[in-house]
Enzyme design. Structure first.
Site, PDB file in Angstrom:
ATOM      1  N   GLU A  48      81.621  56.706  27.312  1.00 33.26           N
ATOM      2  CA  GLU A  48      82.430  55.573  26.862  1.00 33.26           C
ATOM      3  C   GLU A  48      81.594  54.373  26.451  1.00 33.26           C
ATOM      4  O   GLU A  48      81.993  53.609  25.576  1.00 33.26           O
ATOM      5  CB  GLU A  48      83.390  55.155  27.986  1.00 33.26           C
ATOM      6  CG  GLU A  48      84.434  56.197  28.340  1.00 33.26           C
ATOM      7  CD  GLU A  48      85.470  56.359  27.241  1.00 33.26           C
ATOM      8  OE1 GLU A  48      86.047  55.357  26.817  1.00 33.26           O
ATOM      9  OE2 GLU A  48      85.683  57.499  26.807  1.00 33.26           O
ATOM     10  N   ASP A  66      89.972  51.845  16.199  1.00 30.40           N
ATOM     11  CA  ASP A  66      90.610  53.155  16.346  1.00 30.40           C
ATOM     12  C   ASP A  66      92.132  53.081  16.288  1.00 30.40           C
ATOM     13  O   ASP A  66      92.826  54.048  16.594  1.00 30.40           O
ATOM     14  CB  ASP A  66      90.173  53.830  17.647  1.00 30.40           C
ATOM     15  CG  ASP A  66      90.611  53.064  18.890  1.00 30.40           C
ATOM     16  OD1 ASP A  66      91.120  51.934  18.743  1.00 30.40           O
ATOM     17  OD2 ASP A  66      90.442  53.592  20.005  1.00 30.40           O
ATOM     18  N   THR A  71      89.972  47.441  23.072  1.00 29.46           N
ATOM     19  CA  THR A  71      89.539  48.373  24.108  1.00 29.46           C
ATOM     20  C   THR A  71      88.670  47.577  25.072  1.00 29.46           C
ATOM     21  O   THR A  71      87.796  46.826  24.648  1.00 29.46           O
ATOM     22  CB  THR A  71      88.738  49.532  23.500  1.00 29.46           C
ATOM     23  OG1 THR A  71      89.588  50.288  22.642  1.00 29.46           O
ATOM     24  CG2 THR A  71      88.184  50.442  24.580  1.00 29.46           C
TER      25      THR A  71
END
Length: 292
Positions: A48, A66, A71
């Site tokens: 990640e 994305d 995020t």
């Protein structure tokens, strides 16, 4: 063996257990034990965040393009999928007057989209201030990670008769895919069901290694179906490596690659060590609402 020798041996075993923080079992310690959980956090962080230092990610936040908005954090909570909202709601219950609590209406509004409306720089700075200065916010991230991703994965893995490696395969799949299917995403439940179509888990009398290969095959196939995913190295050059080595207990030393970077976790007494990558966040991931 004399009684004295037996006593010394038992003391040695007790010391080893105290050092590791693990309890012995038929299949070895599970992923929930302190050492194994730390390994799991580092493995996920390598994929990640391209770093083994998962604790440095509490303050991380950006839009990685994305389609899921921001995020952020130790597990990649997303403003567009709902898990970031659940996290901030949890934090606000502990710190009602916190700066981040003021963004709850905006987080509810952008849920299901990539929008930054009502968020922007004020929100990202508030996130980083909370991560840097408030232990309650870091605890909230830990708690939501465990509630939504880690604990259900370990429980399901145990029910299927899997050891620490299999439990980790389940956990990493939940982190990347969420539990349920969503537009453009194949969830953990579907991946597991497909694996069960071709192999039996140990709980049903099957071979653990054969079942995990089937699960990883199903996961690679799922990634191929998802437009936001292309790279399968977290499976091909990490989890599959441990499986081929027969390391079902996920015992260090561990050496693996993700996105071409090599990582290591060494066995060093009660501690551990390892290398890291270049600290970049990869866009090749997803998160979905899971088990709410």
């Amino acid at each position: 063996m004399t009684r004295r020798e037996a006593g010394v041996a038992l003391l040695g075993l007790a010391a080893l257990a105290a050092c590791s923080g693990e309890a012995a079992g038929a299949g070895g310690p599970g992923l929930e034990t302190a050492r194994k959980k730390e390994i799991a956090m580092r493995l996920v962080s390598s994929a990640e965040n391209s770093s083994l230092d998962w604790r440095a990610q509490y303050r991380y936040i950006e839009d990685i393009g994305d389609g899921r908005g921001y995020t952020a954090g130790i597990i990649g909570f997303c403003s567009g999928t709902g898990d970031m909202l659940a996290l901030v709601e949890r934090y606000a219950r502990e710190r009602a007057g916190a700066e981040l609590a003021g963004f709850l209406p905006a987080l509810r509004e952008v849920r299901g989209s990539a929008s930054h409306r009502g968020l922007g720089g004020r929100f990202t700075r508030a996130w980083q201030r909370a991560a840097d200065g408030d232990r309650a916010f870091r605890d909230a991230q830990d708690g939501e990670r465990d509630r939504v991703y880690f604990d259900p994965a370990v429980a399901r893995g145990r029910q299927d008769g899997l050891g620490a490696l299999g439990q980790f395969c389940y956990y990493d799949a939940r982190v990347m895919h969420g539990h349920d299917d969503a537009p453009g995403n194949v969830g953990f439940a579907t991946i597991r069901r497909r694996a069960l179509d071709t192999a039996r888990p140990p709980s049903r009398g099957g071979d653990e290694t054969a079942y995990l290969h089937a699960f990883l095959d199903a996961r690679v196939a799922a990634i191929a179906e998802e437009p936001s995913h292309t790279d399968t190295s977290r499976i091909d050059t990490a989890q599959r490596v441990f499986l081929r080595e027969g390391n079902l207990r996920l015992d260090p030393p561990l050496v693996w690659k993700v996105y071409g970077d090599t990582y290591r976790i060494e066995e060093r007494g009660c501690g551990g060590g390892g290398g890291g990558g270049r600290g970049r966040r990869r866009a090749d991931r997803t998160a979905t609402e899971a088990d709410r």
